[in-house]
Scaffold this active site. Sequence first.
Site, PDB file in Angstrom:
ATOM      1  N   GLY A  13      33.095  18.055  14.849  1.00  0.00           N
ATOM      2  CA  GLY A  13      33.849  17.497  15.970  1.00  0.00           C
ATOM      3  C   GLY A  13      35.300  17.850  15.799  1.00  0.00           C
ATOM      4  O   GLY A  13      35.742  18.124  14.677  1.00  0.00           O
ATOM      5  N   CYS A  23      30.611  19.269   8.536  1.00  0.00           N
ATOM      6  CA  CYS A  23      32.037  19.273   8.875  1.00  0.00           C
ATOM      7  C   CYS A  23      32.514  17.844   9.192  1.00  0.00           C
ATOM      8  O   CYS A  23      32.529  16.999   8.308  1.00  0.00           O
ATOM      9  CB  CYS A  23      32.289  20.259  10.017  1.00  0.00           C
ATOM     10  SG  CYS A  23      34.016  20.653  10.250  1.00  0.00           S
ATOM     11  N   TYR A  24      32.844  17.544  10.436  1.00  0.00           N
ATOM     12  CA  TYR A  24      33.249  16.179  10.788  1.00  0.00           C
ATOM     13  C   TYR A  24      32.186  15.176  10.352  1.00  0.00           C
ATOM     14  O   TYR A  24      32.494  14.090   9.843  1.00  0.00           O
ATOM     15  CB  TYR A  24      33.456  16.101  12.302  1.00  0.00           C
ATOM     16  CG  TYR A  24      33.944  14.759  12.819  1.00  0.00           C
ATOM     17  CD1 TYR A  24      35.299  14.490  12.923  1.00  0.00           C
ATOM     18  CD2 TYR A  24      33.039  13.769  13.223  1.00  0.00           C
ATOM     19  CE1 TYR A  24      35.748  13.272  13.407  1.00  0.00           C
ATOM     20  CE2 TYR A  24      33.477  12.544  13.704  1.00  0.00           C
ATOM     21  CZ  TYR A  24      34.837  12.301  13.796  1.00  0.00           C
ATOM     22  OH  TYR A  24      35.274  11.097  14.280  1.00  0.00           O
ATOM     23  N   HIS A  83      29.656  25.583   8.108  1.00  0.00           N
ATOM     24  CA  HIS A  83      28.716  25.437   9.221  1.00  0.00           C
ATOM     25  C   HIS A  83      27.451  26.277   9.033  1.00  0.00           C
ATOM     26  O   HIS A  83      27.444  27.456   9.362  1.00  0.00           O
ATOM     27  CB  HIS A  83      29.408  25.837  10.532  1.00  0.00           C
ATOM     28  CG  HIS A  83      30.466  24.877  10.942  1.00  0.00           C
ATOM     29  ND1 HIS A  83      30.217  23.820  11.786  1.00  0.00           N
ATOM     30  CD2 HIS A  83      31.769  24.777  10.595  1.00  0.00           C
ATOM     31  CE1 HIS A  83      31.310  23.122  11.955  1.00  0.00           C
ATOM     32  NE2 HIS A  83      32.279  23.679  11.254  1.00  0.00           N
ATOM     33  N   GLU A 102      24.961  26.319  10.816  1.00  0.00           N
ATOM     34  CA  GLU A 102      24.405  26.726  12.107  1.00  0.00           C
ATOM     35  C   GLU A 102      25.060  27.989  12.657  1.00  0.00           C
ATOM     36  O   GLU A 102      24.571  28.589  13.605  1.00  0.00           O
ATOM     37  CB  GLU A 102      24.533  25.575  13.120  1.00  0.00           C
ATOM     38  CG  GLU A 102      25.943  25.288  13.630  1.00  0.00           C
ATOM     39  CD  GLU A 102      26.801  24.427  12.682  1.00  0.00           C
ATOM     40  OE1 GLU A 102      26.460  24.335  11.484  1.00  0.00           O
ATOM     41  OE2 GLU A 102      27.808  23.879  13.140  1.00  0.00           O
ATOM     42  N   SER A 128      12.078  31.887  42.620  1.00  0.00           N
ATOM     43  CA  SER A 128      13.264  32.666  42.977  1.00  0.00           C
ATOM     44  C   SER A 128      13.150  34.109  42.507  1.00  0.00           C
ATOM     45  O   SER A 128      13.912  34.965  42.913  1.00  0.00           O
ATOM     46  CB  SER A 128      14.483  32.047  42.303  1.00  0.00           C
ATOM     47  OG  SER A 128      14.387  32.240  40.900  1.00  0.00           O
ATOM     48  N   GLY A 129      12.174  34.356  41.621  1.00  0.00           N
ATOM     49  CA  GLY A 129      12.121  35.682  41.007  1.00  0.00           C
ATOM     50  C   GLY A 129      12.753  35.649  39.623  1.00  0.00           C
ATOM     51  O   GLY A 129      12.610  36.565  38.840  1.00  0.00           O
ATOM     52  N   GLY A 130      13.460  34.570  39.319  1.00  0.00           N
ATOM     53  CA  GLY A 130      14.092  34.432  38.008  1.00  0.00           C
ATOM     54  C   GLY A 130      13.127  33.841  36.995  1.00  0.00           C
ATOM     55  O   GLY A 130      12.048  33.353  37.353  1.00  0.00           O
ATOM     56  N   VAL A 131      13.527  33.863  35.735  1.00  0.00           N
ATOM     57  CA  VAL A 131      12.607  33.462  34.677  1.00  0.00           C
ATOM     58  C   VAL A 131      12.340  31.946  34.677  1.00  0.00           C
ATOM     59  O   VAL A 131      11.213  31.515  34.442  1.00  0.00           O
ATOM     60  CB  VAL A 131      13.103  33.962  33.290  1.00  0.00           C
ATOM     61  CG1 VAL A 131      14.429  33.353  32.919  1.00  0.00           C
ATOM     62  CG2 VAL A 131      12.084  33.674  32.205  1.00  0.00           C
ATOM     63  N   ASP A 132      13.356  31.137  34.991  1.00  0.00           N
ATOM     64  CA  ASP A 132      13.161  29.686  34.892  1.00  0.00           C
ATOM     65  C   ASP A 132      12.108  29.175  35.875  1.00  0.00           C
ATOM     66  O   ASP A 132      11.164  28.473  35.486  1.00  0.00           O
ATOM     67  CB  ASP A 132      14.475  28.928  35.122  1.00  0.00           C
ATOM     68  CG  ASP A 132      15.541  29.350  34.128  1.00  0.00           C
ATOM     69  OD1 ASP A 132      15.177  29.952  33.099  1.00  0.00           O
ATOM     70  OD2 ASP A 132      16.731  29.109  34.396  1.00  0.00           O
ATOM     71  N   SER A 133      12.280  29.527  37.148  1.00  0.00           N
ATOM     72  CA  SER A 133      11.303  29.023  38.113  1.00  0.00           C
ATOM     73  C   SER A 133       9.922  29.626  37.851  1.00  0.00           C
ATOM     74  O   SER A 133       8.896  28.979  38.061  1.00  0.00           O
ATOM     75  CB  SER A 133      11.761  29.261  39.550  1.00  0.00           C
ATOM     76  OG  SER A 133      11.856  30.640  39.837  1.00  0.00           O
ATOM     77  N   ALA A 134       9.902  30.865  37.353  1.00  0.00           N
ATOM     78  CA  ALA A 134       8.611  31.509  37.074  1.00  0.00           C
ATOM     79  C   ALA A 134       7.868  30.773  35.956  1.00  0.00           C
ATOM     80  O   ALA A 134       6.675  30.462  36.078  1.00  0.00           O
ATOM     81  CB  ALA A 134       8.825  32.972  36.699  1.00  0.00           C
ATOM     82  N   LYS A 187      17.361  28.261  27.138  1.00  0.00           N
ATOM     83  CA  LYS A 187      16.932  29.480  27.841  1.00  0.00           C
ATOM     84  C   LYS A 187      16.049  30.400  26.974  1.00  0.00           C
ATOM     85  O   LYS A 187      15.024  30.894  27.435  1.00  0.00           O
ATOM     86  CB  LYS A 187      18.189  30.244  28.269  1.00  0.00           C
ATOM     87  CG  LYS A 187      17.932  31.433  29.144  1.00  0.00           C
ATOM     88  CD  LYS A 187      17.961  31.025  30.577  1.00  0.00           C
ATOM     89  CE  LYS A 187      17.787  32.184  31.509  1.00  0.00           C
ATOM     90  NZ  LYS A 187      17.879  31.722  32.900  1.00  0.00           N
TER      91      LYS A 187
END
Length: 526
Positions: free
Chosen positions: A68, A95-96, A182, A184, A236-242, A382
């Site tokens: 943070g 860290c924090y 870190h 990560e 929509s043709g995009g990956v999320d809606s697919a 994503k």
Amino acid sequence: MGEVLPLPVQEPAPEERPVLVVDFGGQYSQLIARRVRECRVYSELVHHATSPAVLAARRPLALVLSGGPASVYADGAPQADPGIFELGVPVLGICYGMQLMARDLGGRVERTDGSEFGRAAVRVEPDSGLFGGLPADQVGWMSHRDSVTAAPEGARVTAGSPSTPISAFEDPERGLYGVQFHPEVLHTEHGTEIMKNFLYRIADAPPTWTAAAVIEEETARVRAQVGRERVLCGLSGGVDSAVAALLVHKAVGDQLTCVFVDHGLLRKEEAGQVVETFGRHFHVPLVHVDARERFLARLAGVTDPEEKRKAIGEEFIRVFEEEARKLGAVRYLVQGTLYSDVIESGGSGDGVAATIKSHHNVGGLPERMDLELVEPLRMLFKDEVRRVGEELGLPDEMVWRHPFPGPGLAIRIIGEVTEERLAILREADAILLEEVRRAGLYRELWQCFAVLPAIRSVGVQGDERTYAYPIVLRAVTSEDAMTADWARLPYDLLETISSRIINEIPAVNRVALDLSSKPPAPIEWE
Ligand code: XMP
């Protein structure tokens, strides 16, 4: 009277228990959750003020306290109830998070002249829990002004750098682990191994959170939510809606109907691909609405970017509603909301990010449709959506497709959107993508596309004077679209793209390259 014993509480199986990342507002909090998930352990972010009782009710396998920006002693610095150290599960403070732990558990944190930013040489104890089996000398990514100058009583110091002698401590008995750098961040040489040590060896977390497990869990959840009711999904043709559509289809089969509105603002051959993939390949009931003329008519004479976006958004909703009405009684609507959207809106949909432009998502359908939402991706990032898509058998060209804005090519055509100008842009875009793919660079770019400005310039082709449009190439790299850098495409590739566009598209006589990073220039032009 005998003693009243508490009812035995059924302990969930380890694979059902999350690792909770307690968020203190650090720039890497989301990244921690993502890294934990990359180790195949399910992880969620929780607000730092979440009470120990609420945390305990989630039956976590472990807690990770994020970094943070504040100093743990500053007024208004984010705090956590020290009861979180008493839950009987291991806690990793980063860290924090480490400093908070030190302060609350009897150690000391001070502003020393040991602030460090960037790579630091750290020496670790290879026989410790966090650094078990790792080389003693390694590089850690640091970003801190305050330092822990005394570890909590009973804790052993397990790492140090020249400027920060206490770079890590641990007290295995109490399940406390702190690290100043870190793990990560990928610049930390053995970050992933440190995470794995904490998750697998210390927290006993099984690496079972896979795309297949997500599919099983989400389909069960969707089935339970939806019952026998009918569900609608906009593609929509995009990956999320697919991916959302495929998951829901797997869960409830033909109770799902997908509606694909072709607004004519898609890239070359994209509409055909959606229909082919969903209708013919996956046998998902699909309503294909050819609304191209309708959208063109609505866009006639519209040149202002905001007006264009609004016109498309409104028209889209109208078409979608008309189609939904034809389907009769539908109760649920699928939305491809992602975990990053959920986090950004504070998890409760009350995000207050400034509206720079009115984003139109296919999912952004009107509340007045009175449909309940099914959001099978709301706990996924994503890259995880893409892995689920692959697992579900979605073709590569859809899984790895670059993000594409809801208003489509319309916001890459400066000025009026006409059939003729759409055709020019579509061709230029197709050439650009074809060449970038051929060069093997498609997956390295966040997005690359062509823009058609509303100007023309003089040129000479053959012996003829031309007065034609330029095409602007925009290619960017990015992690999450919040910031982006212009991509350093090889000159040879740019030359091929430029000469093909100029030679193959008569209405274009010049190609220019957009060299702007975001901020200040957004990725899209309108
Ligand atoms: P900007 O242009 O704001 O874009 O840097 C960030 C990302 O969002 C995409 N984008 C949109 N996506 N509807 C969408 O679904 C929209 O209206 C929209 N506008 C921008 C853009 O392509 C980039 O990936």
